[in-house]
Design a protein around this motif. Structure first.
Motif, short mmCIF file in Angstrom:
data_model
loop_
_atom_site.label_atom_id
_atom_site.label_comp_id
_atom_site.label_asym_id
_atom_site.label_seq_id
_atom_site.Cartn_x
_atom_site.Cartn_y
_atom_site.Cartn_z
N ARG A 123 -5.73 3.88 9.58
CA ARG A 123 -4.77 4.85 9.04
C ARG A 123 -4.98 4.99 7.54
NH1 ARG A 123 0.29 2.17 10.29
NH2 ARG A 123 1.23 3.80 9.05
N LYS A 124 -5.02 6.24 7.06
CA LYS A 124 -5.27 6.55 5.65
C LYS A 124 -3.97 6.85 4.92
CE LYS A 124 -9.79 8.53 6.53
NZ LYS A 124 -10.65 9.69 6.32
N LEU A 125 -4.05 6.87 3.60
CA LEU A 125 -2.92 7.28 2.78
C LEU A 125 -2.69 8.78 2.96
CD1 LEU A 125 -3.57 5.49 -0.64
CD2 LEU A 125 -2.06 4.76 1.21
N HIS B 262 0.84 -1.21 0.00
CA HIS B 262 0.00 0.00 0.00
C HIS B 262 0.87 1.25 0.00
CE1 HIS B 262 0.89 1.08 4.15
NE2 HIS B 262 0.72 -0.20 4.45
N ALA C 126 1.31 5.83 4.31
CA ALA C 126 0.16 6.11 5.18
C ALA C 126 0.53 7.11 6.27
CB ALA C 126 -0.34 4.82 5.80
N GLU D 212 -7.72 2.14 0.07
CA GLU D 212 -7.51 3.38 -0.68
C GLU D 212 -6.54 3.15 -1.85
OE1 GLU D 212 -8.32 6.91 2.57
OE2 GLU D 212 -6.29 6.11 2.41
N THR D 213 -5.51 2.37 -1.61
CA THR D 213 -4.56 2.02 -2.67
C THR D 213 -5.29 1.27 -3.78
OG1 THR D 213 -2.70 1.94 -1.10
CG2 THR D 213 -2.43 0.74 -3.18
N ARG E 48 -5.85 1.93 4.46
CA ARG E 48 -4.79 2.36 3.53
C ARG E 48 -4.64 1.42 2.34
NH1 ARG E 48 -2.91 0.81 8.44
NH2 ARG E 48 -1.23 -0.70 8.61
N ARG F 17 -1.00 8.79 -1.95
CA ARG F 17 -1.99 8.69 -3.04
C ARG F 17 -1.35 8.98 -4.39
NH1 ARG F 17 -5.13 9.73 0.96
NH2 ARG F 17 -5.62 11.89 1.29
#
Length: 154
Positions: free
Chosen positions: A23-25, A8, A11, A57-58, A54, A30
C-alpha cells in the motif's frame, strides 16, 4: 538523547488484491509528511523505516527534505517492534524511526512508562530518552500533520 518516532503518512485503503505491504501513500499523505518534515525542530541524523512501501515513501520524503539517507529495518515491521529491538538500533542522537500504528504508538507508550499515545498518520513524536526501558523517556513534542500544515501555510 533525542529520538524521533513517526507514523507513516496516510496510505491508500486496504482492498482485495492489494497486499498490505505494498500500500502506497495517498497524495494527502505525501503532502502531510512533507509539512511535518519541514517543521521538525531538529534534523534527523539517520532515518530507519519499516520495509513496507508506505513507510519507505515516508522516509524518502523526510530524507529528501533534510538531505539524509534512510535505511530499511526489519525491526520496524509491526510484529517486530519492541523497546529492546528498537533500542539496539538507536546509537546516536536524532535518529528518526518510521513505523506503523498501533505498534509504533505502543512503543512510544511503553517507552514513556504507560498511558495510551495515539498518533495520526504522518505525526512525529520527539522523545527525550534516558534509557531504553519502560519509563525511560519523556515526550518533548508531538507534531500532527494538521498543526504542521497550519504552520507551513501561514
Amino acid at each position: 538523547m533525542l529520538l524521533l518516532v513517526m507514523r507513516h503518512g496516510k496510505a491508500e485503503p486496504k482492498k482485495p488484491g492489494l497486499e498490505d505491504e505494498k500500500r502506497k501513500l495517498t497524495d494527502e499523505g505525501r503532502k502531510d509528511v512533507e509539512y511535518v518534515a519541514k517543521i521538525l525542530p531538529s534534523k534527523p541524523s539517520k532515518i530507519l523505516c519499516s520495509p513496507m512501501v508506505r513507510a519507505k515513501e515516508t522516509a524518502e520524503i523526510v530524507a529528501r527534505i533534510h538531505g539524509v539517507k534512510y535505511e530499511v529495518a526489519q525491526e520496524l515491521l509491526p510484529e517486530n517492534v519492541s523497546v529492546d529491538s528498537l533500542g539496539k538500533l538507536v546509537t546516536e542522537e536524532n535518529v528518526l524511526l518510521i513505523g506503523h500504528a498501533p505498534s509504533i504508538e505502543e512503543f512510544v507508550s511503553e517507552l514513556i512508562g504507560g498511558g495510551r499515545v495515539k498518533m495520526k498518520a504522518g505525526a512525529v513524536a520527539g522523545l527525550d530518552v534516558e534509557e531504553f526501558r519502560c519509563g525511560g523517556a519523556k515526550i518533548v513534542y508531538l507534531i500532527t500533520p494538521r498543526i504542521a500544515r497550519k504552520l507551513v501555510e501561514s
